[in-house]
Design a protein around this motif. Structure first.
Motif, PDB file in Angstrom:
ATOM      1  N   THR A   1      37.055  90.409  23.007  1.00 15.14           N
ATOM      2  CA  THR A   1      35.937  90.504  23.942  1.00 15.14           C
ATOM      3  C   THR A   1      36.421  91.407  25.085  1.00 15.14           C
ATOM      4  O   THR A   1      37.588  91.801  25.106  1.00 15.14           O
TER       5      THR A   1
ATOM      6  N   ALA B   1      39.234  89.043  26.477  1.00 16.29           N
ATOM      7  CA  ALA B   1      40.045  88.107  25.690  1.00 16.29           C
ATOM      8  C   ALA B   1      40.796  88.814  24.573  1.00 16.29           C
ATOM      9  O   ALA B   1      40.258  89.686  23.878  1.00 16.29           O
TER      10      ALA B   1
ATOM     11  N   SER C   1      41.708  84.008  21.720  1.00 16.86           N
ATOM     12  CA  SER C   1      40.265  83.835  21.549  1.00 16.86           C
ATOM     13  C   SER C   1      39.921  83.051  20.285  1.00 16.86           C
ATOM     14  O   SER C   1      38.887  82.385  20.237  1.00 16.86           O
TER      15      SER C   1
ATOM     16  N   PRO D   1      41.030  79.115  21.941  1.00 20.48           N
ATOM     17  CA  PRO D   1      41.338  79.032  23.372  1.00 20.48           C
ATOM     18  C   PRO D   1      41.706  77.626  23.818  1.00 20.48           C
ATOM     19  O   PRO D   1      42.507  77.457  24.742  1.00 20.48           O
TER      20      PRO D   1
ATOM     21  N   GLY E   1      38.229  82.305  26.205  1.00 16.57           N
ATOM     22  CA  GLY E   1      39.425  82.920  25.640  1.00 16.57           C
ATOM     23  C   GLY E   1      40.177  83.821  26.596  1.00 16.57           C
ATOM     24  O   GLY E   1      41.244  84.332  26.253  1.00 16.57           O
TER      25      GLY E   1
END
Length: 344
Positions: free
Chosen positions: A163, A166, A171, A174, A301
Motif C-alpha cells: 500500500t 505498508a 501487511s 499486521p 499494516g
C-alpha cells in the motif's frame, strides 16, 4: 565473524527468501537448526516444499523444515504469485527433494529451540510474523530466551510496496507484527530486534551483472547473461545446477520489477537481512519504538517508528537506516558463488 550463529529461520519462500537460504548455507558461521515455513508469498505447503527442495538441490544436511501458519491471525491470507511466480521461485522448477517435513509445527519448533538453546539462538524472519506471534503466545518468555531477532519487514520514513505506506510482510499479518513488536519491548537494549525495512532493503538492487559474477565465481559455463531483451521463454543453460535454478528465479523477479517501472533489477530484501543476522555491523542501526497500525482501513499494516520518545515508551527495535550495498554484494558473490562451485 568466526563465531558460530545458531539460527532458526522463518520464511515464506519466495525468490529473495531462496537466496537468503543460499547465503546462510554458504556461510560457515551459520548453523541453521530449523526452518519454519509460513504462508505469505505462496501458500504454506508450497513454501515448505520450496525449502526442502532448495536444501536437497544444494546437498545440505537434513535440516528440519516445519509447517507453520496457513492463515494470518485475523485477516484473510493474500499471496503474491505475480511477484514470485506460481510456485514462489519464479521461472525455476526445482526437482522434488523426496524429503519429509518435520512432525513438529513451526510454533513447536520456535518454542522447543529457544528452550533448548536459551540465550544462544538468533531468529531470522523474512516473511510474515505469524509463526513467531503464535510461538510467543505459547511461550511468553520467548523474547528473553532468544539471543536476538532479525526481521525483514516494515518501512520507515519511506513508501510501502503493498500500500502507499505498508510493506508486504507486515501487511500480510499486521496483527502478528504488532504482537511481536509489543512482546519484544521487555528485552535489554543489546538484544533489541534488528528491523531491515524497505528504507534500506530497496537499496539492495541486484542487476544482471551480479548474476554473471555469481556464475563466474561458481565456475559455471557458459557466461550467465540475463538480458532485458530476452523473450519470456528464455531459461538459463548454466552448467551449475544451483546457478541455473537461481538465475531462472531471479530473472522472473527482474521482469516483475521492470513491469512495475522499477527497472530491470531485483530488490534483494531477504538476503540482506540474512547477512545482517550474521554480522549486524553491515548496517547502521538506530533505536526506535515501533508500533503497527491494525485498525485503519487506509493505513493498516503501516509500521510507525517513534525516534525521539513522543510516546514515552522505551525503544523496542534497532532499525537499519543505511548500509553499503556494494559490500553486501561482494559477500553474496563470494559466499554463494563459491558454495555453488562446491555443491552444484
Amino acid at each position: 565473524m568466526s563465531d558460530t550463529h545458531k539460527l532458526i529461520v522463518d520464511v515464506d519462500t519466495g525468490i529473495d527468501d531462496s537466496l537468503a537460504l543460499l547465503y546462510l548455507l554458504a556461510s560457515p558461521e551459520a548453523e541453521i537448526l530449523g526452518i519454519a515455513s509460513t504462508a505469505g508469498n505462496v501458500p504454506v505447503e508450497q513454501v515448505a516444499a520450496n525449502n526442502l527442495n532448495w536444501l536437497a538441490l544444494c546437498g545440505a544436511p537434513d535440516i528440519e523444515v516445519a509447517l507453520g501458519a496457513r492463515e494470518p491471525l485475523v485477516i484473510p491470507l493474500r499471496t503474491t504469485e505475480e511477484t514470485h511466480g506460481p510456485q514462489g521461485i519464479g521461472h525455476a522448477v526445482l526437482p522434488d527433494s523426496g524429503r519429509k517435513r518435520s512432525v513438529r509445527t513451526a510454533t513447536d519448533l520456535w518454542v522447543d529451540l529457544v528452550r533448548e538453546y536459551p540465550g544462544q539462538l538468533t531468529g531470522l524472519v523474512t516473511g510474515p510474523l505469524t509463526n513467531l506471534a503464535l510461538a510467543i503466545r505459547r511461550e511468553p518468555d520467548l523474547p528473553s530466551l532468544l539471543k536476538r531477532l532479525v526481521v525483514m519487514g516494515g518501512s520507515f520514513n519511506y513508501p510501502g510496496n503493498t500500500t502507499p505506506t505498508a510493506e508486504w510482510n507486515v501487511s500480510v499479518d499486521p496483527h502478528a507484527a504488532k504482537e511481536v513488536f509489543d512482546a519484544f519491548s521487555v528485552v535489554p537494549a543489546h538484544r533489541r530486534p534488528i528491523i531491515c525495512g524497505l528504507n534500506v532493503t530497496e537499496s539492495i538492487e541486484m542487476f544482471p551483472e551480479h548474476v554473471r559474477r555469481l556464475a563466474e565465481a561458481a565456475g559455471s559455463t557458459p557466461e550467465e547473461i540475463i538480458s532485458p531483451d530476452d523473450g519470456p521463454d528464455v531459461r538459463s543453460s548454466a552448467s551449475n545446477s544451483v546457478i541455473r535454478h537461481m538465475s531462472d528465479a531471479i530473472r522472473f523477479y527482474m521482469e516483475f520489477h521492470r513491469e512495475y517501472d522499477q527497472g530491470f533489477l531485483a530488490h534483494m530484501h531477504d538476503p540482506f537481512a540474512a547477512a545482517v543476522a550474521l554480522d549486524p555491523s553491515l548496517a547502521t542501526l538506530k533505536p526506535a519504538t515501533v508500533d503497527v497500525e491494525t485498525e485503519s482501513p487506509l493505513l493498516i499494516g503501516t509500521t510507525v517508528a517513534d525516534w525521539v520518545g513522543h510516546w514515552k515508551r522505551e525503544p523496542n527495535a534497532d532499525i537499519a537506516v543505511s548500509t553499503d550495498p556494494a559490500e553486501f554484494f561482494d559477500r553474496l558473490v563470494h559466499r554463494v558463488g563459491n558454495y555453488a562451485r562446491v555443491v552444484g
